[in-house]
Design a protein around this motif. Sequence first.
Motif, PDB file in Angstrom:
ATOM      1  N   TYR A  67       8.922 -12.952  -6.733  1.00  0.00           N
ATOM      2  CA  TYR A  67       8.061 -12.337  -7.079  1.00  0.00           C
ATOM      3  C   TYR A  67       7.308 -11.877  -8.279  1.00  0.00           C
ATOM      4  CZ  TYR A  67       6.579 -12.686  -2.308  1.00  0.00           C
ATOM      5  OH  TYR A  67       6.400 -13.865  -0.681  1.00  0.00           O
ATOM      6  N   SER A  68       5.999 -12.143  -8.507  1.00  0.00           N
ATOM      7  CA  SER A  68       5.860 -11.308  -9.877  1.00  0.00           C
ATOM      8  C   SER A  68       4.669 -10.450 -10.177  1.00  0.00           C
ATOM      9  CB  SER A  68       5.546 -12.645 -10.776  1.00  0.00           C
ATOM     10  OG  SER A  68       4.306 -13.416 -10.926  1.00  0.00           O
ATOM     11  N   LEU A  69       4.757  -9.634 -10.308  1.00  0.00           N
ATOM     12  CA  LEU A  69       3.554  -9.061 -10.814  1.00  0.00           C
ATOM     13  C   LEU A  69       2.098  -9.040 -11.165  1.00  0.00           C
ATOM     14  CD1 LEU A  69       3.077  -5.465  -9.602  1.00  0.00           C
ATOM     15  CD2 LEU A  69       2.997  -4.941 -11.664  1.00  0.00           C
ATOM     16  N   PHE A  70       0.262  -9.107 -10.462  1.00  0.00           N
ATOM     17  CA  PHE A  70      -0.294  -9.561 -11.051  1.00  0.00           C
ATOM     18  C   PHE A  70      -1.414  -9.001 -11.116  1.00  0.00           C
ATOM     19  CE2 PHE A  70      -1.026 -11.204  -6.541  1.00  0.00           C
ATOM     20  CZ  PHE A  70      -2.580 -10.812  -6.907  1.00  0.00           C
ATOM     21  N   ALA A  71      -1.738  -7.245 -10.493  1.00  0.00           N
ATOM     22  CA  ALA A  71      -2.492  -5.953 -10.454  1.00  0.00           C
ATOM     23  C   ALA A  71      -1.865  -5.181  -9.417  1.00  0.00           C
ATOM     24  CB  ALA A  71      -3.576  -6.397  -9.472  1.00  0.00           C
ATOM     25  N   VAL A  72      -2.843  -4.199 -10.501  1.00  0.00           N
ATOM     26  CA  VAL A  72      -2.250  -2.184  -9.814  1.00  0.00           C
ATOM     27  C   VAL A  72      -3.244  -1.595  -9.357  1.00  0.00           C
ATOM     28  CG1 VAL A  72      -1.012  -0.354 -10.267  1.00  0.00           C
ATOM     29  CG2 VAL A  72       0.019  -2.509 -10.235  1.00  0.00           C
ATOM     30  N   ILE A  73      -3.842  -1.080  -8.382  1.00  0.00           N
ATOM     31  CA  ILE A  73      -4.637  -0.567  -8.431  1.00  0.00           C
ATOM     32  C   ILE A  73      -4.320   0.970  -8.000  1.00  0.00           C
ATOM     33  CG2 ILE A  73      -6.939   0.087  -6.777  1.00  0.00           C
ATOM     34  CD1 ILE A  73      -7.360  -2.963  -6.213  1.00  0.00           C
ATOM     35  N   ASN A  74      -4.794   1.277  -9.223  1.00  0.00           N
ATOM     36  CA  ASN A  74      -4.654   3.056  -9.711  1.00  0.00           C
ATOM     37  C   ASN A  74      -5.497   4.392  -8.617  1.00  0.00           C
ATOM     38  OD1 ASN A  74      -1.973   3.090 -11.074  1.00  0.00           O
ATOM     39  ND2 ASN A  74      -3.814   1.629 -12.290  1.00  0.00           N
ATOM     40  N   HIS A  75      -5.176   5.412  -8.569  1.00  0.00           N
ATOM     41  CA  HIS A  75      -6.368   6.024  -7.916  1.00  0.00           C
ATOM     42  C   HIS A  75      -5.588   7.591  -8.978  1.00  0.00           C
ATOM     43  CE1 HIS A  75      -7.923   9.483  -5.729  1.00  0.00           C
ATOM     44  NE2 HIS A  75      -8.967   8.953  -5.690  1.00  0.00           N
ATOM     45  N   VAL A  76      -6.792   8.107  -9.304  1.00  0.00           N
ATOM     46  CA  VAL A  76      -6.928   9.299 -10.626  1.00  0.00           C
ATOM     47  C   VAL A  76      -7.249  10.493 -10.603  1.00  0.00           C
ATOM     48  CG1 VAL A  76      -5.995   7.224 -12.426  1.00  0.00           C
ATOM     49  CG2 VAL A  76      -8.265   8.310 -12.438  1.00  0.00           C
ATOM     50  N   GLY A  77      -7.546  11.139 -10.217  1.00  0.00           N
ATOM     51  CA  GLY A  77      -8.026  12.483  -9.990  1.00  0.00           C
ATOM     52  C   GLY A  77      -7.670  12.972  -8.146  1.00  0.00           C
ATOM     53  N   THR A  78      -8.515  13.752  -7.579  1.00  0.00           N
ATOM     54  CA  THR A  78      -8.301  14.414  -5.985  1.00  0.00           C
ATOM     55  C   THR A  78      -8.492  13.408  -4.881  1.00  0.00           C
ATOM     56  OG1 THR A  78     -10.014  16.034  -6.082  1.00  0.00           O
ATOM     57  CG2 THR A  78      -8.118  17.036  -7.371  1.00  0.00           C
ATOM     58  N   ILE A  79      -8.306  14.174  -3.997  1.00  0.00           N
ATOM     59  CA  ILE A  79      -8.412  13.146  -3.010  1.00  0.00           C
ATOM     60  C   ILE A  79     -10.143  13.676  -2.453  1.00  0.00           C
ATOM     61  CG2 ILE A  79      -7.852  15.543  -1.188  1.00  0.00           C
ATOM     62  CD1 ILE A  79      -6.655  13.265   0.364  1.00  0.00           C
ATOM     63  N   GLU A  80     -10.559  14.842  -3.395  1.00  0.00           N
ATOM     64  CA  GLU A  80     -12.227  15.269  -3.341  1.00  0.00           C
ATOM     65  C   GLU A  80     -12.801  14.474  -4.254  1.00  0.00           C
ATOM     66  OE1 GLU A  80      -9.407  17.616  -3.290  1.00  0.00           O
ATOM     67  OE2 GLU A  80      -9.506  18.207  -1.451  1.00  0.00           O
ATOM     68  N   ALA A  81     -12.047  14.284  -5.038  1.00  0.00           N
ATOM     69  CA  ALA A  81     -13.272  13.434  -6.937  1.00  0.00           C
ATOM     70  C   ALA A  81     -12.119  12.621  -7.393  1.00  0.00           C
ATOM     71  CB  ALA A  81     -13.438  14.873  -7.018  1.00  0.00           C
ATOM     72  N   GLY A  82     -11.951  11.685  -6.826  1.00  0.00           N
ATOM     73  CA  GLY A  82     -11.471  10.175  -7.705  1.00  0.00           C
ATOM     74  C   GLY A  82     -11.848   9.202  -7.814  1.00  0.00           C
ATOM     75  N   HIS A 108       0.599  -0.703  -0.505  1.00  0.00           N
ATOM     76  CA  HIS A 108      -0.022   0.326  -0.062  1.00  0.00           C
ATOM     77  C   HIS A 108       0.923   1.335   0.142  1.00  0.00           C
ATOM     78  CE1 HIS A 108      -2.380   3.146   2.832  1.00  0.00           C
ATOM     79  NE2 HIS A 108      -2.989   3.104   1.097  1.00  0.00           N
ATOM     80  N   LEU A 109       0.947   1.802  -1.126  1.00  0.00           N
ATOM     81  CA  LEU A 109       1.162   2.829  -0.881  1.00  0.00           C
ATOM     82  C   LEU A 109       1.105   4.011  -0.467  1.00  0.00           C
ATOM     83  CD1 LEU A 109       3.364   3.443  -4.858  1.00  0.00           C
ATOM     84  CD2 LEU A 109       3.763   2.171  -2.234  1.00  0.00           C
ATOM     85  N   LYS A 110       1.335   4.781   0.132  1.00  0.00           N
ATOM     86  CA  LYS A 110       0.160   5.656   1.211  1.00  0.00           C
ATOM     87  C   LYS A 110       0.744   6.787   0.106  1.00  0.00           C
ATOM     88  CE  LYS A 110       1.229   5.577   6.156  1.00  0.00           C
ATOM     89  NZ  LYS A 110       1.615   5.135   6.684  1.00  0.00           N
ATOM     90  N   ARG A 111      -0.564   7.101  -0.242  1.00  0.00           N
ATOM     91  CA  ARG A 111      -0.814   8.676  -1.243  1.00  0.00           C
ATOM     92  C   ARG A 111      -1.443   9.414  -0.242  1.00  0.00           C
ATOM     93  NH1 ARG A 111       1.470   8.445  -6.023  1.00  0.00           N
ATOM     94  NH2 ARG A 111       2.388   6.522  -7.292  1.00  0.00           N
ATOM     95  N   PHE A 112      -2.471   9.392   0.528  1.00  0.00           N
ATOM     96  CA  PHE A 112      -3.485   9.947   1.010  1.00  0.00           C
ATOM     97  C   PHE A 112      -2.869  10.802   2.674  1.00  0.00           C
ATOM     98  CE2 PHE A 112      -5.986   7.226  -1.389  1.00  0.00           C
ATOM     99  CZ  PHE A 112      -6.241   8.124  -2.984  1.00  0.00           C
ATOM    100  N   GLU A 113      -2.625  11.752   2.620  1.00  0.00           N
ATOM    101  CA  GLU A 113      -1.993  11.907   3.721  1.00  0.00           C
ATOM    102  C   GLU A 113      -3.424  13.156   4.444  1.00  0.00           C
ATOM    103  OE1 GLU A 113       1.366  14.657   3.748  1.00  0.00           O
ATOM    104  OE2 GLU A 113       2.986  13.050   3.695  1.00  0.00           O
ATOM    105  N   HIS A 114      -3.769  12.622   5.831  1.00  0.00           N
ATOM    106  CA  HIS A 114      -4.273  13.346   6.172  1.00  0.00           C
ATOM    107  C   HIS A 114      -4.314  13.849   8.066  1.00  0.00           C
ATOM    108  CE1 HIS A 114      -7.907  11.141   3.727  1.00  0.00           C
ATOM    109  NE2 HIS A 114      -6.643  10.179   4.291  1.00  0.00           N
ATOM    110  N   SER A 115      -4.265  14.955   8.064  1.00  0.00           N
ATOM    111  CA  SER A 115      -4.336  15.735   9.771  1.00  0.00           C
ATOM    112  C   SER A 115      -5.419  17.170   9.881  1.00  0.00           C
ATOM    113  CB  SER A 115      -2.680  16.768   9.426  1.00  0.00           C
ATOM    114  OG  SER A 115      -2.677  17.601   8.370  1.00  0.00           O
ATOM    115  N   ASN A 116      -5.091  18.049  10.930  1.00  0.00           N
ATOM    116  CA  ASN A 116      -5.717  18.083  10.882  1.00  0.00           C
ATOM    117  C   ASN A 116      -6.570  19.932  10.712  1.00  0.00           C
ATOM    118  OD1 ASN A 116      -6.651  17.243  13.710  1.00  0.00           O
ATOM    119  ND2 ASN A 116      -4.767  17.651  14.812  1.00  0.00           N
TER     120      ASN A 116
END
Length: 513
Positions: free
Chosen positions: A451-466, A388-396
């Motif tokens: 190991y060999s790669l068999f699946a990749v999940i991508n998130h396109v867009g912004t954190i609000e609308a992706g 899990h590549l932590k692409r989303f950062e959340h803070s106060n």
Amino acid sequence: MSAAHGCLHLNNFKAAKGTRPYRLIHSFFVACTSSEARKRKAKSCVCHVCQRRGPRLHACLHCIFFGCYGAGHIQAHSQQRKHFLAVDLTYGVVCCFQCGDYVYDRELETIAQKHQTKASLSLGLGQVYHSWEPSEEEIELLKKHTRRKKITDSATIGLRGLVNLGNTCFMNCIVQALLKVPLLRDFFLSDRHICQFQDEPSRCLVCEISRLFQEFYSGNKAPLTLHRLLHLIWTHARHLAGYEQQDAHEFFIATLDVLHRHCRGPNEQQSTQPQENSVNRCTCIIDQIFTGGLQSDVVCQACHGVSTTVDPFWDISLDLGPSPSTKVVTTGNGPGSIPTSLQDCLERFTRAEHLGSSAKIKCSRCLSYQESTKQLTMKKLPVVASFHLKRFEHSNRFHKKISSFIAFPEYLDMSPFMSHRRNINNNVNSDSPDRSDRPVHKPLISTENMYSLFAVINHVGTIEAGHYTAYIRQHRDHWFKCDDHLITKADIRDVLQSEGYLLFYHKMILEYE
């Protein structure tokens, strides 16, 4: 591996000496079916030439001789003594040096499976998973019903689009990835699941996943609607209920958790005999595929005492930003750097970290609070490694998405991040004055942790609308892009250049446990 007509040399050996030599070697030095066998293997299993435990130790089937394959000692023994059959002590398969290949024998395979089951029961792990083989009754049914559905394009069997029910692309992507795990496919298509909800099977998530496997591999290519699966997830993981967009990683972990709970039948209970520093897990199909062991070593800076724990994990979450304790930021894989590849992320994840004066721990040896270092390494690798590549950062103060490109390979070697490898490196690179006198351990090239790669999940867009999409591998080298109900052909270059969020790798060599 040669298997077309069997091995003439092995058949002649069995005709002369039977299967007893193989039974003894496999029982004591491969499966280790008892505590006595495990002790004997630990004491005796070394190469008779170089006194090392590998790489790829083999036992001669004709006489009492152990030799490592990587250094050529077992091959030399074979030529000198004309003993051409040897057993690989890691996987229990027979190598014939006259045929120049590993050979398959059904009788020896049956012996190996019985030993593996006995070894698993002796450790309190329950039944081990074996791929499906038809029973006599099933063979008779197959003979009576010989009609087969004609498949025009075998490369697309198992591919179906999934209808978006309103912000459910996160669920569709995870389902597409799970349906491409070979061991899960074998498990569900062979009806291995025993439902716990006998009075109300509609509540069982595993039964629904089993139905989805049947639907996907039926040959029908019309898009499917996952309304029943969504309802079950809402029922058993209430924090995901609602029609708003959810996080694909959170859905993945919640799905594994529910499947794990629903898979544990009467013979799939948690191990009652956990060993020290081992992964205490149950034997359900989910844990057999996804569970690994993460070792944590905390070292006291005063007395250098080490406290070690091993915890199970289903996935590894990797930071993409700079270390908060470092003021100077660089690129690459040095301390405090911003990672640019999956290997950089794993290098930083398994690097020893100084905990600082504000996080002192009570040392069991010093009996006082001391500063320490902590290091995470891989004690046990799972069959499917999920990152899990932590692409989303959340803070106060803010919420943001990290869209930087992180390179990831088609084939991944996890050997550098294993506990024993990191311990060797730490000893070699320590700051003790006599380190120049220590032997340098050259890394061994091993395929066991590939190991060999068999699946990749991508998130396109912004954190609000992706929007979530997925790349999945079909068969050996066919890649497809799954965008809800749309399935399109893809190239491996498209996959490797994508903005990966969840990466799924499958172990290339499976070993018995």
